[in-house]
Design a protein around this motif. Structure first.
Motif, mmCIF file in Angstrom:
data_model
loop_
_atom_site.group_PDB
_atom_site.id
_atom_site.type_symbol
_atom_site.label_atom_id
_atom_site.label_comp_id
_atom_site.label_asym_id
_atom_site.label_seq_id
_atom_site.Cartn_x
_atom_site.Cartn_y
_atom_site.Cartn_z
ATOM 1 N N ARG A 4 2.954 11.679 -10.641
ATOM 2 C CA ARG A 4 2.492 11.258 -9.313
ATOM 3 C C ARG A 4 1.109 10.642 -9.486
ATOM 4 N N MET A 5 0.909 9.446 -8.882
ATOM 5 C CA MET A 5 -0.360 8.734 -9.067
ATOM 6 C C MET A 5 -1.046 8.499 -7.730
ATOM 7 N N THR A 6 -2.363 8.499 -7.791
ATOM 8 C CA THR A 6 -3.191 8.297 -6.603
ATOM 9 C C THR A 6 -4.461 7.534 -6.987
ATOM 10 N N GLY A 7 -4.781 6.505 -6.205
ATOM 11 C CA GLY A 7 -6.080 5.844 -6.329
ATOM 12 C C GLY A 7 -6.289 5.091 -7.627
ATOM 13 N N HIS A 19 -11.672 4.988 -0.197
ATOM 14 C CA HIS A 19 -11.415 6.364 0.213
ATOM 15 C C HIS A 19 -9.936 6.556 0.553
ATOM 16 N N ALA A 20 -9.348 7.588 -0.033
ATOM 17 C CA ALA A 20 -7.919 7.845 0.174
ATOM 18 C C ALA A 20 -7.586 8.075 1.639
ATOM 19 N N ALA A 21 -8.497 8.691 2.385
ATOM 20 C CA ALA A 21 -8.213 8.963 3.799
ATOM 21 C C ALA A 21 -8.021 7.664 4.572
ATOM 22 N N VAL A 22 -8.753 6.621 4.214
ATOM 23 C CA VAL A 22 -8.606 5.323 4.875
ATOM 24 C C VAL A 22 -7.307 4.661 4.437
ATOM 25 N N ARG A 23 -7.042 4.695 3.147
ATOM 26 C CA ARG A 23 -5.832 4.036 2.639
ATOM 27 C C ARG A 23 -4.566 4.669 3.201
ATOM 28 N N THR A 24 -4.529 5.990 3.248
ATOM 29 C CA THR A 24 -3.306 6.653 3.710
ATOM 30 C C THR A 24 -3.128 6.553 5.219
ATOM 31 N N ALA A 25 -4.212 6.294 5.945
ATOM 32 C CA ALA A 25 -4.097 6.114 7.396
ATOM 33 C C ALA A 25 -3.669 4.700 7.764
ATOM 34 N N LEU A 26 -3.707 3.781 6.809
ATOM 35 C CA LEU A 26 -3.336 2.388 7.064
ATOM 36 C C LEU A 26 -1.819 2.272 7.015
ATOM 37 N N ASP A 27 -1.213 1.944 8.136
ATOM 38 C CA ASP A 27 0.246 1.894 8.163
ATOM 39 C C ASP A 27 0.766 0.715 7.353
ATOM 40 N N ASP A 28 2.010 0.835 6.886
ATOM 41 C CA ASP A 28 2.574 -0.172 5.992
ATOM 42 C C ASP A 28 2.649 -1.545 6.645
ATOM 43 N N GLY A 29 2.927 -1.578 7.956
ATOM 44 C CA GLY A 29 3.019 -2.870 8.636
ATOM 45 C C GLY A 29 1.697 -3.602 8.637
ATOM 46 N N THR A 30 0.612 -2.892 8.913
ATOM 47 C CA THR A 30 -0.718 -3.514 8.908
ATOM 48 C C THR A 30 -1.094 -3.961 7.506
ATOM 49 N N ARG A 31 -0.840 -3.111 6.523
ATOM 50 C CA ARG A 31 -1.148 -3.464 5.136
ATOM 51 C C ARG A 31 -0.387 -4.727 4.719
ATOM 52 N N THR A 32 0.879 -4.781 5.088
ATOM 53 C CA THR A 32 1.706 -5.934 4.719
ATOM 54 C C THR A 32 1.183 -7.205 5.377
ATOM 55 N N ARG A 33 0.816 -7.115 6.652
ATOM 56 C CA ARG A 33 0.304 -8.298 7.350
ATOM 57 C C ARG A 33 -1.008 -8.777 6.732
ATOM 58 N N LEU A 34 -1.891 -7.853 6.393
ATOM 59 C CA LEU A 34 -3.154 -8.233 5.769
ATOM 60 C C LEU A 34 -2.916 -8.920 4.432
ATOM 61 N N LEU A 35 -2.030 -8.361 3.624
ATOM 62 C CA LEU A 35 -1.747 -8.961 2.319
ATOM 63 C C LEU A 35 -1.071 -10.322 2.462
ATOM 64 N N ARG A 36 -0.153 -10.437 3.423
ATOM 65 C CA ARG A 36 0.539 -11.710 3.608
ATOM 66 C C ARG A 36 -0.447 -12.808 4.005
ATOM 67 N N THR A 37 -1.330 -12.498 4.939
ATOM 68 C CA THR A 37 -2.304 -13.502 5.372
ATOM 69 C C THR A 37 -3.280 -13.822 4.252
ATOM 70 N N LEU A 38 -3.728 -12.806 3.533
ATOM 71 C CA LEU A 38 -4.655 -13.027 2.423
ATOM 72 C C LEU A 38 -4.036 -13.925 1.366
ATOM 73 N N ARG A 39 -2.799 -13.665 1.009
ATOM 74 C CA ARG A 39 -2.141 -14.487 -0.015
ATOM 75 C C ARG A 39 -1.961 -15.916 0.453
ATOM 76 N N ASP A 53 -1.048 5.752 -3.162
ATOM 77 C CA ASP A 53 -1.532 7.125 -3.090
ATOM 78 C C ASP A 53 -0.364 8.089 -2.988
ATOM 79 N N ASP A 54 -0.475 9.193 -3.735
ATOM 80 C CA ASP A 54 0.574 10.213 -3.733
ATOM 81 C C ASP A 54 1.934 9.575 -4.020
ATOM 82 N N GLU A 55 1.934 8.657 -4.996
ATOM 83 C CA GLU A 55 3.111 7.834 -5.278
ATOM 84 C C GLU A 55 3.883 8.377 -6.474
#
Length: 342
Positions: A217-220, A158-178, A199-201
């Motif tokens: 412009r691309m989304t999802g 859901h776009a509402a969840v993705r866009t509410a996720l701040d870049d710092g949290t997203r980066t930390r999740l991806l870094r740990t996952l990798r 989203d809205d990129e």
């Protein structure tokens, strides 16, 4: 025969009982209602799911790790049946972050106690020596990480969840996952791709054969197969470029229609430095140049076909053309782009 109303009541009672037992930290009653939750889940209707999702999400951090992961999956299933993902997301994503941190610690501990092949996280029975080598909480995190992947992806659809996720949290999740993937050899592709969705990129596309350029412009969009088909739909189907345009159905399944339809590639996707942008990757692979992602289109070097559709079947995607670049602007941008390697 039990009536439909009676069956849905059993699920509602299970939700209410489980919620109360967890908040009271009553282990026996929690287990009883946990069993009922799973037993009667298939009997619930959409209204039940809409109500149950946020209620179950709100108690995730009050329960032990093993049932927490299973309940997170139930929350994701509720969202897929219509529950609002927005109030559920903070709890599920916090649980995911904790599980990833513990899985990262599991990898370290596994290496420190002799290494070797990692336990299959989806095996029915874990290795006999597992708890001799690692702390039980770390073992649970590793063995339930695929559950957290399922739950998180259901919300990140859901776009509402993705866009509410701040870049710092997203980066930390991806870094740990990798880090977990690199050390364990196991790949959690769906989770990684979901966290990489843009989203809205803004996206600038330059077509080398015609010397033209386009601001889109691309989304999802979950992967570059989907992006490739939508580019052909917007640019060839829109009359801006020559070539084969996807059918209406091929384009629709890449936006919001269920299913897959065979399609044929129209371009080679290339970075401004001349490297290929593989269809198997994601739009996040397209480099940012002067604040916007910049992609070059070359003629396909060979014919390639694939099933057009969406990597995430429940995620709506779109690509829209905002303007055609002026000839001078397109020429200037193309002058700074290298020819494709290979």
């Amino acid at each position: 025969m039990i009536s439909g109303n009676k069956r849905t009541e059993r699920f509602r009672d299970a939700v209410a009982g489980f919620e109360a037992a967890v908040r009271a930290q009553d282990a026996d009653r929690s287990q009883q209602y946990f069993d009922d939750l799973r037993r009667y889940f298939g009997e619930a209707d959409d209204q039940d799911f809409r109500q149950a999702g946020p209620r179950l999400a709100a108690i995730l951090d009050e329960m032990p790790a093993a049932p927490r992961a299973t309940v997170a999956v139930l929350v994701g299933a509720c969202v897929e049946r219509g529950a609002d993902p927005t109030p559920c997301a903070p709890y599920v994503l916090a649980g995911l972050a904790g599980a990833l941190d513990d899985a990262r610690a599991f990898c370290d501990r596994w290496a420190a106690t002799g290494g070797g092949d990692f336990p299959d996280p989806q095996a029915e029975e874990p290795p006999e020596d597992l708890l001799d080598r690692v702390d039980p909480d770390l073992a649970v995190a590793w063995l339930t990480l695929h559950h957290w992947e399922m739950a998180a992806v259901a919300l990140l659809d859901h776009a509402a969840v993705r866009t509410a996720l701040d870049d710092g949290t997203r980066t930390r999740l991806l870094r740990t996952l990798r880090s977990v993937e690199e050390d364990s050899g196991y790949v959690f592709k769906c989770l990684a791709y979901a966290l990489l969705v843009l989203d809205d990129e803004p996206l600038v596309v330059l077509d080398r054969p015609t010397g033209t350029g386009y601001a889109l412009r691309m989304t999802g969009i979950g992967d570059n197969f989907q992006l490739h088909t939508l580019l052909a739909d917007v640019l060839i189907g829109g009359g801006h470029l020559p070539g084969r345009a996807p059918s209406a159905e091929e384009a629709a399944v890449c936006r919001d229609r269920p299913g897959q339809v065979d399609t044929i590639g129209s371009f080679n996707l290339v970075t401004p430095l001349g490297d290929w942008v593989w269809n198997e990757g994601t739009p996040s692979d397209i480099p940012v140049v002067d604040g916007v992602r910049l992609l070059v289109l070359d003629p396909p070097s060979y014919q390639r076909s694939w099933p057009a559709g969406r990597f995430f079947p429940h995620m709506k995607g779109d690509l829209v053309l905002e303007r055609v670049l002026g000839a001078d602007e397109a020429r200037r941008l193309l002058a700074g782009c290298a020819a494709a390697d290979g």
